[in-house]
Design a protein around this motif. Structure first.
Motif, PDB file in Angstrom:
ATOM      1  N   ILE A   8      -8.661   8.593   8.864  1.00 46.20           N
ATOM      2  CA  ILE A   8      -7.511   8.442   9.533  1.00 46.20           C
ATOM      3  C   ILE A   8      -7.198   8.193  10.630  1.00 46.20           C
ATOM      4  N   CYS A   9      -6.732   7.461  12.000  1.00 46.13           N
ATOM      5  CA  CYS A   9      -7.096   7.857  13.531  1.00 46.13           C
ATOM      6  C   CYS A   9      -4.598   8.113  13.767  1.00 46.13           C
ATOM      7  N   VAL A  10      -3.935   6.664  12.211  1.00 45.26           N
ATOM      8  CA  VAL A  10      -2.617   7.227  13.637  1.00 45.26           C
ATOM      9  C   VAL A  10      -1.862   7.552  11.298  1.00 45.26           C
ATOM     10  N   THR A  11      -1.383   8.736  11.277  1.00 45.68           N
ATOM     11  CA  THR A  11      -1.229   9.065   9.541  1.00 45.68           C
ATOM     12  C   THR A  11       0.590   7.956   9.789  1.00 45.68           C
ATOM     13  N   LYS A  14       3.293   9.884  11.519  1.00 45.28           N
ATOM     14  CA  LYS A  14       3.481   9.577  13.476  1.00 45.28           C
ATOM     15  C   LYS A  14       3.783   7.723  13.603  1.00 45.28           C
ATOM     16  N   ILE A  15       3.297   6.920  12.314  1.00 46.21           N
ATOM     17  CA  ILE A  15       3.756   5.842  12.925  1.00 46.21           C
ATOM     18  C   ILE A  15       5.421   5.604  12.693  1.00 46.21           C
ATOM     19  N   MET A  16       6.308   6.310  11.625  1.00 44.97           N
ATOM     20  CA  MET A  16       7.300   6.570  11.788  1.00 44.97           C
ATOM     21  C   MET A  16       8.380   6.840  13.387  1.00 44.97           C
ATOM     22  N   GLU A  17       7.631   8.147  13.955  1.00 46.37           N
ATOM     23  CA  GLU A  17       7.925   8.577  15.290  1.00 46.37           C
ATOM     24  C   GLU A  17       8.066   7.781  16.172  1.00 46.37           C
ATOM     25  N   ILE A  18       6.558   6.869  16.340  1.00 48.36           N
ATOM     26  CA  ILE A  18       5.894   5.641  17.407  1.00 48.36           C
ATOM     27  C   ILE A  18       7.117   4.611  17.246  1.00 48.36           C
ATOM     28  N   VAL A  19       7.498   3.846  15.844  1.00 50.11           N
ATOM     29  CA  VAL A  19       8.854   2.683  15.700  1.00 50.11           C
ATOM     30  C   VAL A  19       9.786   3.658  16.483  1.00 50.11           C
ATOM     31  N   VAL A 151     -10.343  -1.222  13.699  1.00 52.31           N
ATOM     32  CA  VAL A 151      -9.280  -0.107  12.529  1.00 52.31           C
ATOM     33  C   VAL A 151      -8.731  -1.181  11.886  1.00 52.31           C
ATOM     34  N   VAL A 152      -8.136  -0.465  11.117  1.00 54.44           N
ATOM     35  CA  VAL A 152      -7.278  -1.200   9.635  1.00 54.44           C
ATOM     36  C   VAL A 152      -6.021  -0.727   9.298  1.00 54.44           C
ATOM     37  N   GLY A 153      -5.436  -1.580   8.654  1.00 54.82           N
ATOM     38  CA  GLY A 153      -4.018  -0.870   8.200  1.00 54.82           C
ATOM     39  C   GLY A 153      -2.967  -1.222   8.614  1.00 54.82           C
ATOM     40  N   TYR A 154      -2.202  -1.455   8.742  1.00 60.22           N
ATOM     41  CA  TYR A 154      -0.083  -1.413   8.478  1.00 60.22           C
ATOM     42  C   TYR A 154       0.034  -2.686  10.043  1.00 60.22           C
ATOM     43  N   GLY A 155      -0.854  -3.433   9.207  1.00 62.14           N
ATOM     44  CA  GLY A 155      -1.092  -5.627  10.092  1.00 62.14           C
ATOM     45  C   GLY A 155      -2.249  -5.403  10.017  1.00 62.14           C
ATOM     46  N   LEU A 156      -2.834  -4.170  10.332  1.00 59.79           N
ATOM     47  CA  LEU A 156      -4.548  -4.586  11.141  1.00 59.79           C
ATOM     48  C   LEU A 156      -5.211  -4.693   9.648  1.00 59.79           C
ATOM     49  N   ASP A 157      -6.147  -6.146  10.293  1.00 55.80           N
ATOM     50  CA  ASP A 157      -7.223  -5.996   8.753  1.00 55.80           C
ATOM     51  C   ASP A 157      -8.586  -6.680   9.282  1.00 55.80           C
ATOM     52  N   ARG A 163      -4.438  -5.080   5.612  1.00 58.06           N
ATOM     53  CA  ARG A 163      -2.965  -5.103   6.099  1.00 58.06           C
ATOM     54  C   ARG A 163      -2.371  -4.163   5.288  1.00 58.06           C
ATOM     55  N   ASN A 164      -2.081  -3.882   4.235  1.00 58.64           N
ATOM     56  CA  ASN A 164      -0.537  -2.965   3.231  1.00 58.64           C
ATOM     57  C   ASN A 164      -1.204  -1.271   3.359  1.00 58.64           C
ATOM     58  N   LEU A 165      -2.017  -1.291   4.130  1.00 59.88           N
ATOM     59  CA  LEU A 165      -2.508   0.124   3.961  1.00 59.88           C
ATOM     60  C   LEU A 165      -1.286   0.812   4.933  1.00 59.88           C
ATOM     61  N   PRO A 166      -0.191   1.782   4.475  1.00 61.35           N
ATOM     62  CA  PRO A 166       0.681   2.723   4.854  1.00 61.35           C
ATOM     63  C   PRO A 166       0.608   3.311   6.383  1.00 61.35           C
ATOM     64  N   TYR A 167      -0.982   3.431   6.804  1.00 65.17           N
ATOM     65  CA  TYR A 167      -1.367   4.488   7.895  1.00 65.17           C
ATOM     66  C   TYR A 167      -2.700   2.926   8.516  1.00 65.17           C
ATOM     67  N   ILE A 168      -3.083   4.016   9.663  1.00 62.49           N
ATOM     68  CA  ILE A 168      -4.162   2.817  10.401  1.00 62.49           C
ATOM     69  C   ILE A 168      -5.676   3.923  10.032  1.00 62.49           C
ATOM     70  N   GLY A 169      -6.141   3.641   9.701  1.00 61.96           N
ATOM     71  CA  GLY A 169      -7.953   4.328   9.631  1.00 61.96           C
ATOM     72  C   GLY A 169      -8.831   3.747   9.476  1.00 61.96           C
ATOM     73  N   VAL A 170     -10.283   3.757  10.116  1.00 62.21           N
ATOM     74  CA  VAL A 170     -11.202   3.210   9.999  1.00 62.21           C
ATOM     75  C   VAL A 170     -12.051   3.246   8.863  1.00 62.21           C
ATOM     76  N   LEU A 171     -12.669   1.915   8.740  1.00 66.13           N
ATOM     77  CA  LEU A 171     -13.667   1.470   7.462  1.00 66.13           C
ATOM     78  C   LEU A 171     -14.680   2.463   7.132  1.00 66.13           C
ATOM     79  N   LYS A 172     -15.401   2.426   5.752  1.00 65.89           N
ATOM     80  CA  LYS A 172     -16.773   3.359   5.711  1.00 65.89           C
ATOM     81  C   LYS A 172     -17.489   2.245   6.100  1.00 65.89           C
ATOM     82  N   GLU A 173     -18.680   2.439   7.080  1.00 65.19           N
ATOM     83  CA  GLU A 173     -19.692   1.589   7.083  1.00 65.19           C
ATOM     84  C   GLU A 173     -20.254   0.540   6.209  1.00 65.19           C
TER      85      GLU A 173
END
Ligand code: IMP
Ligand code: MG
Length: 178
Positions: A8-11, A14-19, A151-157, A163-173
């Motif tokens: 997970i890169c951005v929890t 952290k996303i809620m703090e950012i917005v 990266v994927v999650g929170y909109g990123l596919d 896209r529906n992950l609540p955080y930003i993360g890196v996928l397993k290889e």
């Protein structure tokens, strides 16, 4: 789905703090104005909605769908798949996207809106990947920096998923090699 994430890169916290931070900053900067938020589909979705809830302004919103990606490689071509409903002429535009990577997408869209007579255009992105940049463009509002990794999650596919992950993360290889 969450098992496919390596790191997970951005929890969520952290996303809620950012917005909240960006929403407060935009509220202050646009006091007395009525900006039009233009979101780039589909990646802007959760970010745009959470951000707008933190913006205390009489604003409007609209969406554009442009595509430049196939899988996880930038093709360098920007295509308008769905255009705005509203005119941007004479308006203060805040262009919202999930990530600023090569910069080609936002640069192209900024150029289009500028030609259509927008009064001002500012860029707001949840994430900035500075090492990916191919054009000279910086965002006015940036949530967080990410390294040069997909990266994927929170909109990123990745191929329209995650896209529906609540955080930003890196996928397993192994997910990429499927
Ligand atoms: P740019 O034109 O290269 O700046 O890319 C912008 C668009 O590419 C974003 O709106 C994303 O949809 C997509 N993109 C860039 N980097 C990533 C990533 O790491 N994960 C998922 N999508 C990405
Ligand atoms: Mg996108």
């Amino acid at each position: 789905m969450k098992n496919d994430i390596k790191r997970i890169c951005v929890t969520e916290e952290k996303i809620m703090e950012i917005v909240k931070r960006l929403g407060m900053q935009i509220t202050k900067d646009y006091e007395g104005k009525e900006p039009l938020f233009v979101g780039l589909l589909k990646g802007c979705n959760p970010f745009m909605m959470d951000l707008l809830k933190c913006v205390n302004l009489r604003c409007t919103l609209d969406y554009m769908d442009v595509s430049s990606y196939d899988g996880c490689t930038s093709t360098g071509q920007v295509k308008i798949c769905h255009d705005l409903d509203e005119s941007v002429e004479g308006k203060d535009i805040i262009l919202v996207d999930d990530i600023l990577d090569t910069g080609r997408t936002l640069n192209e869209v900024k150029g289009i809106l500028s030609k259509r007579g927008a009064k001002s255009i500012k860029l707001c992105v949840l994430l900035n990947k500075p090492e990916g940049r191919k054009v000279d463009l910086e965002a006015d509002y940036v949530g967080d920096l990410v390294p040069n990794e997909f990266v994927v999650g929170y909109g990123l596919d990745y191929n329209e998923k995650y896209r529906n992950l609540p955080y930003i993360g890196v996928l397993k290889e192994e997910i990429y090699s499927k």
